[in-house]
Motif scaffolding. Structure first.
Motif, PDB file in Angstrom:
ATOM      1  N   ALA A  55       0.821  -1.214   0.000  1.00 46.36           N
ATOM      2  CA  ALA A  55       0.000   0.000   0.000  1.00 46.36           C
ATOM      3  C   ALA A  55       0.851   1.258   0.000  1.00 46.36           C
ATOM      4  O   ALA A  55       0.464   2.281  -0.591  1.00 46.36           O
ATOM      5  N   THR A  56       2.010   1.221   0.649  1.00 51.30           N
ATOM      6  CA  THR A  56       2.836   2.421   0.772  1.00 51.30           C
ATOM      7  C   THR A  56       4.051   2.412  -0.143  1.00 51.30           C
ATOM      8  O   THR A  56       4.847   3.350  -0.119  1.00 51.30           O
ATOM      9  N   THR A  57       4.184   1.371  -0.967  1.00 50.60           N
ATOM     10  CA  THR A  57       5.327   1.284  -1.871  1.00 50.60           C
ATOM     11  C   THR A  57       4.923   1.025  -3.319  1.00 50.60           C
ATOM     12  O   THR A  57       5.431   1.670  -4.237  1.00 50.60           O
ATOM     13  N   LEU A  58       3.993   0.103  -3.543  1.00 50.52           N
ATOM     14  CA  LEU A  58       3.620  -0.275  -4.902  1.00 50.52           C
ATOM     15  C   LEU A  58       2.414   0.487  -5.444  1.00 50.52           C
ATOM     16  O   LEU A  58       2.173   0.455  -6.648  1.00 50.52           O
ATOM     17  N   TYR A  59       1.659   1.143  -4.583  1.00 55.15           N
ATOM     18  CA  TYR A  59       0.486   1.872  -5.065  1.00 55.15           C
ATOM     19  C   TYR A  59       0.934   3.013  -5.986  1.00 55.15           C
ATOM     20  O   TYR A  59       1.707   3.872  -5.599  1.00 55.15           O
ATOM     21  N   ARG A  60       0.483   2.979  -7.232  1.00 52.21           N
ATOM     22  CA  ARG A  60       0.815   3.982  -8.251  1.00 52.21           C
ATOM     23  C   ARG A  60       2.333   4.183  -8.354  1.00 52.21           C
ATOM     24  O   ARG A  60       2.833   5.296  -8.488  1.00 52.21           O
ATOM     25  N   TRP A  61       3.076   3.081  -8.303  1.00 53.16           N
ATOM     26  CA  TRP A  61       4.533   3.153  -8.304  1.00 53.16           C
ATOM     27  C   TRP A  61       5.093   3.731  -9.593  1.00 53.16           C
ATOM     28  O   TRP A  61       6.223   4.254  -9.610  1.00 53.16           O
ATOM     29  N   ARG A  62       4.343   3.676 -10.666  1.00 52.75           N
ATOM     30  CA  ARG A  62       4.854   4.226 -11.927  1.00 52.75           C
ATOM     31  C   ARG A  62       5.012   5.743 -11.872  1.00 52.75           C
ATOM     32  O   ARG A  62       5.823   6.310 -12.609  1.00 52.75           O
ATOM     33  N   ASP A  63       4.242   6.400 -11.005  1.00 52.75           N
ATOM     34  CA  ASP A  63       4.376   7.861 -10.874  1.00 52.75           C
ATOM     35  C   ASP A  63       5.758   8.258 -10.368  1.00 52.75           C
ATOM     36  O   ASP A  63       6.447   9.063 -11.008  1.00 52.75           O
ATOM     37  N   PRO A  64       6.212   7.753  -9.210  1.00 58.18           N
ATOM     38  CA  PRO A  64       7.556   8.126  -8.765  1.00 58.18           C
ATOM     39  C   PRO A  64       8.658   7.615  -9.677  1.00 58.18           C
ATOM     40  O   PRO A  64       9.686   8.282  -9.836  1.00 58.18           O
ATOM     41  N   VAL A  65       8.468   6.447 -10.285  1.00 56.65           N
ATOM     42  CA  VAL A  65       9.474   5.944 -11.217  1.00 56.65           C
ATOM     43  C   VAL A  65       9.589   6.885 -12.407  1.00 56.65           C
ATOM     44  O   VAL A  65      10.691   7.155 -12.913  1.00 56.65           O
ATOM     45  N   ASP A  66       8.458   7.424 -12.861  1.00 53.49           N
ATOM     46  CA  ASP A  66       8.470   8.384 -13.961  1.00 53.49           C
ATOM     47  C   ASP A  66       9.200   9.665 -13.578  1.00 53.49           C
ATOM     48  O   ASP A  66       9.851  10.297 -14.408  1.00 53.49           O
ATOM     49  N   GLN A  67       9.123  10.042 -12.300  1.00 53.49           N
ATOM     50  CA  GLN A  67       9.701  11.311 -11.852  1.00 53.49           C
ATOM     51  C   GLN A  67      11.175  11.207 -11.450  1.00 53.49           C
ATOM     52  O   GLN A  67      11.947  12.122 -11.724  1.00 53.49           O
ATOM     53  N   ILE A  68      11.580  10.138 -10.796  1.00 56.13           N
ATOM     54  CA  ILE A  68      12.963  10.058 -10.301  1.00 56.13           C
ATOM     55  C   ILE A  68      13.741   8.887 -10.894  1.00 56.13           C
ATOM     56  O   ILE A  68      14.940   8.779 -10.664  1.00 56.13           O
ATOM     57  N   GLY A  69      13.088   8.026 -11.636  1.00 58.85           N
ATOM     58  CA  GLY A  69      13.773   6.898 -12.249  1.00 58.85           C
ATOM     59  C   GLY A  69      13.651   5.617 -11.433  1.00 58.85           C
ATOM     60  O   GLY A  69      13.514   5.659 -10.210  1.00 58.85           O
ATOM     61  N   LEU A  70      13.707   4.495 -12.117  1.00 59.78           N
ATOM     62  CA  LEU A  70      13.547   3.195 -11.469  1.00 59.78           C
ATOM     63  C   LEU A  70      14.690   2.889 -10.506  1.00 59.78           C
ATOM     64  O   LEU A  70      14.479   2.304  -9.441  1.00 59.78           O
ATOM     65  N   VAL A  71      15.896   3.299 -10.856  1.00 60.76           N
ATOM     66  CA  VAL A  71      17.055   2.993 -10.007  1.00 60.76           C
ATOM     67  C   VAL A  71      16.924   3.669  -8.644  1.00 60.76           C
ATOM     68  O   VAL A  71      17.069   3.036  -7.591  1.00 60.76           O
ATOM     69  N   SER A  72      16.636   4.962  -8.650  1.00 55.96           N
ATOM     70  CA  SER A  72      16.507   5.700  -7.397  1.00 55.96           C
ATOM     71  C   SER A  72      15.372   5.155  -6.545  1.00 55.96           C
ATOM     72  O   SER A  72      15.526   4.963  -5.332  1.00 55.96           O
ATOM     73  N   TYR A  73      14.239   4.879  -7.168  1.00 53.02           N
ATOM     74  CA  TYR A  73      13.086   4.367  -6.437  1.00 53.02           C
ATOM     75  C   TYR A  73      13.376   2.977  -5.868  1.00 53.02           C
ATOM     76  O   TYR A  73      13.004   2.667  -4.728  1.00 53.02           O
ATOM     77  N   SER A  74      14.062   2.145  -6.645  1.00 49.91           N
ATOM     78  CA  SER A  74      14.357   0.784  -6.197  1.00 49.91           C
ATOM     79  C   SER A  74      15.389   0.777  -5.076  1.00 49.91           C
ATOM     80  O   SER A  74      15.317  -0.055  -4.164  1.00 49.91           O
ATOM     81  N   ILE A  75      16.357   1.687  -5.142  1.00 41.89           N
ATOM     82  CA  ILE A  75      17.382   1.742  -4.093  1.00 41.89           C
ATOM     83  C   ILE A  75      16.740   2.030  -2.744  1.00 41.89           C
ATOM     84  O   ILE A  75      17.029   1.373  -1.739  1.00 41.89           O
ATOM     85  N   PHE A  76      15.856   3.029  -2.709  1.00 42.99           N
ATOM     86  CA  PHE A  76      15.257   3.395  -1.433  1.00 42.99           C
ATOM     87  C   PHE A  76      14.364   2.288  -0.894  1.00 42.99           C
ATOM     88  O   PHE A  76      14.534   1.837   0.254  1.00 42.99           O
ATOM     89  N   ASN A  77      13.416   1.839  -1.694  1.00 39.94           N
ATOM     90  CA  ASN A  77      12.446   0.865  -1.190  1.00 39.94           C
ATOM     91  C   ASN A  77      13.049  -0.529  -1.041  1.00 39.94           C
ATOM     92  O   ASN A  77      12.648  -1.279  -0.149  1.00 39.94           O
TER      93      ASN A  77
END
Length: 301
Positions: A55-77
């Motif tokens: 609920a707090t990581t995968l919900y609408r995950w494409r939005d943050p990936v679109d904004q900061i990139g998959l690498v940055s988003y994956s590193i944090f989560n």
């Protein structure tokens, strides 16, 4: 509608046949007790943790990936998950202090890496987080999914005086409740050996069975299309919405004349918004300008 009765019959029959083993006069009660123990100690806590994580990581995950990139988003989560896993493993095998140190160390390293890796968002986050690219990347990686879930829920429930969810709700879910639940879950593993249950066949069976349940739960949450066969073909398109970063489901996004997306400037502006336009302070009607087609996303939570 015609497919419901065979599915319901199959599930009921399977449940009945599976439960027959617990009706055995010799050992049925002890097997039921063993299964019940690890349902509570393993499957229940993992299900709760996994729901909060999704609920707090995968919900609408494409939005943050679109904004900061998959690498940055994956590193944090990814760091958030690994910090809990490794921290609890070290805590249970070495000491609580060592586990806490390792867990927080991994998480802090992930936060620092996220802050400096990835692209600068084009849709500004709310308030103080919009001051620079580093803070913007952190907000999208750490808070976007939970915050957007909260906003989408509030749009649906905040009518006729209903209470709305507080901004702290998703923060508590991800950074307080989820780690606490994973901590309780971790106690099931030393308990397996401390109670000598690993030498008792019914308890060993229960322990293995519950981990198979964990794999099934994970697969169904991550790849929910596995369950499409349960949904009538005519209704499989339900739950798909046109979305853009920081835009609540069912609303039109705002884009500056410069072509840079900005979403809504604050977290409450959507509550008074009118689809297709908004009203300025002097009463003039302002048309929302959109320069790109919104993305379609399926809401699976």
């Amino acid at each position: 509608g015609g497919r419901r009765w065979p599915i319901s019959t199959f599930v009921a029959t399977l449940g009945f046949l599976t439960s027959l083993i617990y009706c055995s006069v010799q050992g049925g009660f002890f097997l039921l007790d063993a299964v019940d123990m690890f349902v509570n100690d393993v499957a229940l806590f993992y299900t709760v943790w996994f729901e909060m994580a999704c609920a707090t990581t995968l919900y609408r995950w494409r939005d943050p990936v679109d904004q900061i990139g998959l690498v940055s988003y994956s590193i944090f989560n990814g760091g958030w998950v690994v910090a809990q896993l490794v921290g609890l493993l070290v805590g249970q095998t070495v000491s609580a202090g060592a586990g806490a140190g390792v867990g927080f160390g991994i998480f802090i390293a992930a936060v620092l890496a996220t802050a400096f890796v990835g692209k600068a968002p084009t849709v500004a986050p709310p308030g103080f987080w919009a001051n620079n690219a580093i803070l913007s990347r952190l907000w999208y990686a750490a808070f976007y999914s939970g915050n957007q879930l909260k906003r989408d829920i509030n749009r649906a429930i905040w009518i006729k005086g209903n209470w709305k969810l507080h901004w702290g709700w998703p923060v508590l879910l991800k950074y307080v409740t989820a780690p606490a639940v994973s901590l309780v879950l971790s106690f099931a593993y030393p308990k397996m050996y401390a109670g000598n249950y690993h030498r008792d066949p019914p308890y060993l069976y229960s322990f293995i069975l519950m981990h198979m349940v964990l794999l099934f739960i994970s697969a169904c949450w991550i790849m929910p299309k596995f369950l499409d066969f349960l949904v009538p073909v005519t209704r499989r398109g339900e739950g798909k919405y046109d979305v853009m970063p920081r835009v609540v489901i069912g609303e039109t996004p705002v884009v500056h004349l410069s072509g840079v997306e900005h979403g809504y400037q604050n977290e409450t502006s959507y509550d008074n918004a009118v689809t297709g336009g908004s009203t300025s302070s002097d009463g003039a009607h302002q048309t929302k300008i959109v320069d790109e087609a919104p993305r379609q996303e399926k809401n699976v939570l």
